[in-house]
Design an enzyme around this catalytic site. Structure first.
Site, PDB file in Angstrom:
ATOM      1  N   SER A  84     -15.753  24.077 -28.185  1.00  2.00           N
ATOM      2  CA  SER A  84     -15.975  22.739 -29.048  1.00  2.00           C
ATOM      3  C   SER A  84     -14.865  22.789 -30.115  1.00  2.00           C
ATOM      4  O   SER A  84     -14.441  23.755 -30.494  1.00  2.00           O
ATOM      5  CB  SER A  84     -17.132  22.763 -29.789  1.00  2.00           C
ATOM      6  OG  SER A  84     -17.102  22.008 -30.658  1.00  2.00           O
ATOM      7  N   ASN A 138      -1.672  -2.216  13.284  1.00  2.00           N
ATOM      8  CA  ASN A 138      -3.177  -2.190  12.900  1.00  2.00           C
ATOM      9  C   ASN A 138      -3.595  -0.821  13.863  1.00  2.00           C
ATOM     10  O   ASN A 138      -4.480  -0.374  13.503  1.00  2.00           O
ATOM     11  CB  ASN A 138      -3.763  -3.539  13.590  1.00  2.00           C
ATOM     12  CG  ASN A 138      -3.447  -4.724  12.718  1.00  2.00           C
ATOM     13  OD1 ASN A 138      -2.888  -4.489  11.872  1.00  2.00           O
ATOM     14  ND2 ASN A 138      -3.660  -5.818  13.358  1.00  2.00           N
ATOM     15  N   SER A 170       0.804  -1.308  -0.034  1.00  2.00           N
ATOM     16  CA  SER A 170       0.048  -0.029   0.153  1.00  2.00           C
ATOM     17  C   SER A 170       0.859   1.086  -0.153  1.00  2.00           C
ATOM     18  O   SER A 170       0.432   2.467  -0.127  1.00  2.00           O
ATOM     19  CB  SER A 170      -0.878   0.108   1.225  1.00  2.00           C
ATOM     20  OG  SER A 170      -0.207  -0.162   2.499  1.00  2.00           O
ATOM     21  N   ASN A 188     -19.244  25.643 -23.838  1.00  2.00           N
ATOM     22  CA  ASN A 188     -20.077  24.787 -23.062  1.00  2.00           C
ATOM     23  C   ASN A 188     -19.705  24.687 -21.557  1.00  2.00           C
ATOM     24  O   ASN A 188     -18.646  25.125 -21.125  1.00  2.00           O
ATOM     25  CB  ASN A 188     -19.417  23.441 -23.595  1.00  2.00           C
ATOM     26  CG  ASN A 188     -19.507  23.116 -24.818  1.00  2.00           C
ATOM     27  OD1 ASN A 188     -20.837  23.342 -25.393  1.00  2.00           O
ATOM     28  ND2 ASN A 188     -18.813  22.469 -25.525  1.00  2.00           N
ATOM     29  N   THR A 204     -41.992  23.022 -10.092  1.00  2.00           N
ATOM     30  CA  THR A 204     -41.869  21.722  -9.736  1.00  2.00           C
ATOM     31  C   THR A 204     -42.025  20.977 -10.905  1.00  2.00           C
ATOM     32  O   THR A 204     -42.595  21.488 -12.029  1.00  2.00           O
ATOM     33  CB  THR A 204     -43.146  21.565  -8.647  1.00  2.00           C
ATOM     34  OG1 THR A 204     -44.251  21.678  -9.501  1.00  2.00           O
ATOM     35  CG2 THR A 204     -43.113  22.249  -7.589  1.00  2.00           C
ATOM     36  N   LYS A 217     -19.488  27.409 -30.049  1.00  2.00           N
ATOM     37  CA  LYS A 217     -20.018  26.843 -28.776  1.00  2.00           C
ATOM     38  C   LYS A 217     -19.288  27.344 -27.395  1.00  2.00           C
ATOM     39  O   LYS A 217     -18.006  27.604 -27.503  1.00  2.00           O
ATOM     40  CB  LYS A 217     -19.966  25.268 -28.976  1.00  2.00           C
ATOM     41  CG  LYS A 217     -20.847  24.744 -29.712  1.00  2.00           C
ATOM     42  CD  LYS A 217     -21.926  23.709 -29.371  1.00  2.00           C
ATOM     43  CE  LYS A 217     -22.384  23.465 -28.097  1.00  2.00           C
ATOM     44  NZ  LYS A 217     -22.531  22.035 -27.851  1.00  2.00           N
TER      45      LYS A 217
END
Ligand code: ARG
Length: 460
Positions: free
Chosen positions: A277, A110, A23, A285, A155, A283
């Protein structure tokens, strides 16, 4: 390469095992917590007469050097050392000699990993709370400028009733405040020290757990060692808390995406936080909110991943538990980056108040007000008032006018009990400001709500 645990083995580990078992390449992120934990542990051992003062000094010096090496990048992280605990201890022993081998007295990896990881998670609970507060400051600033700006309250993504934009953003301030409270309560619950639990059952050495707890800033020591070395609910809590926060961020992001479309045109994200784009030159975005919405998925994945890792583990520690860290690290980094970029995207976006208000003139947003008028002024039961209003809406549809703009004569035709004073009720701003119940959208109520969040952020 000889392992620290090689005593009972006659042959070394395969490279494949080293690779699979290690690890160290990710838990090295915990090096500060690990070194601080070792310093507290050694200090306690010396106070208890388990280490001499000279030994403690040597360990302190050695650990300081290890820390320097890690921070300057000269520390060699080796897969064969398995994890950061053994990597650091091995280097310490190379630097100070056999005294380094005494550090692990009355300790196990541990309780060591439990203390390191817990302290990392606790620190992140605090840092993320602060980052949410910084986002809230920015949202509050925008909200405060728009307590009079009408926007269609929805809603089912359909126009419902007129509200103001400050009130709309206030909903997110409420969510973010609860998010902070969840991180804070998790901190309170989990700020207890695992150190001294050793492998699973405690230790016969005369340790002082209260001292190490105090040195590391814990509020106290854990109650049961078997639980302490084995459970990871503190990590699950931060994953759940981040997931919930990201769910809120994702909902706000979804609205930013909708609002920045031509169809809505309620906001325009700044050039700094928009993308283009590769093929369509026109565009602009909303990649930032889209990615925020998307990244929510990986955070949920980390939560479900760890829940799944933990669900079948017998007490106490099992190596499966090593799988706890990467998901948490990733979720924490995602949360930190997300909070920062959302804050900046909101700070720099343009609010197109005019378009918000224009959008309110569609969809008969003040229909409920007509029904309320019929109840209040004409004494008509609500259900009947609802029906009459439905007729008025149908008339509006037929004429192609919004209820708020309909001529009085048409309303009178629908029901003779309606008087001229109805016109004020149908006016959109009047409709918004009529909702004065506690927590309602009336500008005055919205201002009270925003003042509440301001107080909260200033620490009351
Ligand atoms: N690298 C391990 C982990 O992250 C540390 C604890 C290992 N303990 C053990 N008994 N193998 O979980």
């Amino acid at each position: 390469m000889e392992k620290m645990w090689s005593g009972r083995f006659s042959s070394g580990a395969s490279n494949l095992l080293d690779e699979f078992n290690a690890s160290i390449m990710f838990d090295r992120k915990l090096y500060q917590e690990d070194i601080e934990g070792s310093l507290a542990h050694a200090t306690m051992l010396a106070k208890q007469g388990i280490l001499t003062q000279e030994e403690l000094e040597a360990i302190k010096k050695g650990l300081a050097q290890v820390k320097d090496e890690i921070e300057s990048g000269s520390f060699e992280w080796k897969i064969s050392d398995e994890d950061l605990h053994m990597g650091i201890e091995k280097r310490l022993t190379q630097i100070i000699g056999d005294t380094g081998k005494k550090l692990h007295t009355a300790r196990s990896r541990n309780d060591q990993v439990a203390v390191d990881f817990r302290r990392y998670v606790l620190r992140k609970n605090k840092e993320i709370s602060q980052a949410i507060k910084a986002l809230m400051e920015v949202v509050l600033e925008v909200a405060s400028k728009h307590t009079e700006t009408l926007i269609p309250g929805m809603t089912h993504l359909q126009h419902a009733q007129p509200i103001n934009f400050g009130f709309h953003l206030g909903a997110y301030l409420s969510m973010f405040k609860r998010d902070i409270e969840r991180f804070e309560s998790s901190y309170e619950r989990n700020n207890i020290s695992p150190l001294g639990c050793a492998a699973l059952a405690g230790t016969p050495h005369n340790v002082d757990r209260k001292l190490t707890a105090e040195l590391l800033g814990f509020d106290g020591v854990s109650v049961n060692c078997l639980d302490t070395v084995s459970d990871r609910d503190f990590a699950l809590e931060i994953l759940f808390n981040i997931s919930t926060m990201m769910m809120h961020i994702s909902r706000l992001s979804e609205e930013l995406i909708l609002w920045s479309s031509y169809e809505f045109g309620f906001v325009e994200l700044s050039d700094e936080y928009s993308t283009g784009s590769s093929i369509m030159p026109q565009k602009k975005n909303p990649d930032v909110p889209e990615l925020l919405r998307g990244k929510t998925g990986r955070v949920y994945g980390a939560l479900v991943g760890l829940l799944t890792v933990m669900k079948g583990l017998p007490l106490a520690y099992n190596k499966d538990t090593q799988e706890d860290k990467e998901g948490v690290f990733d979720a924490v980094e995602t949360a930190e980056l997300s909070l920062e970029i959302l804050k900046e995207a909101i700070r720099t976006m343009e609010v197109k108040a005019h378009n918000m208000e224009s959008a309110c003139a569609i969809g008969h947003l003040s229909a409920t007000d007509l029904a309320d008028y019929l109840v209040e002024k004409c004494g008509i039961p609500f259900r009947e008032a609802h029906f009459i209003t439905g007729r008025a809406v149908a008339k509006g549809e037929e004429l192609g006018v919004d209820l708020s703009k309909m001529k009085f004569k048409y309303l009178k035709e629908i029901d003779d009990r309606i008087n001229e004073d109805v016109m004020e009720y149908l006016e959109l701003r009047h409709s918004m400001n009529a909702r004065t119940s506690e927590g309602g959208t009336a500008s005055q109520r919205t201002k009270e709500q925003l003042a509440y969040f301001k107080n909260y952020l200033q620490g009351e």
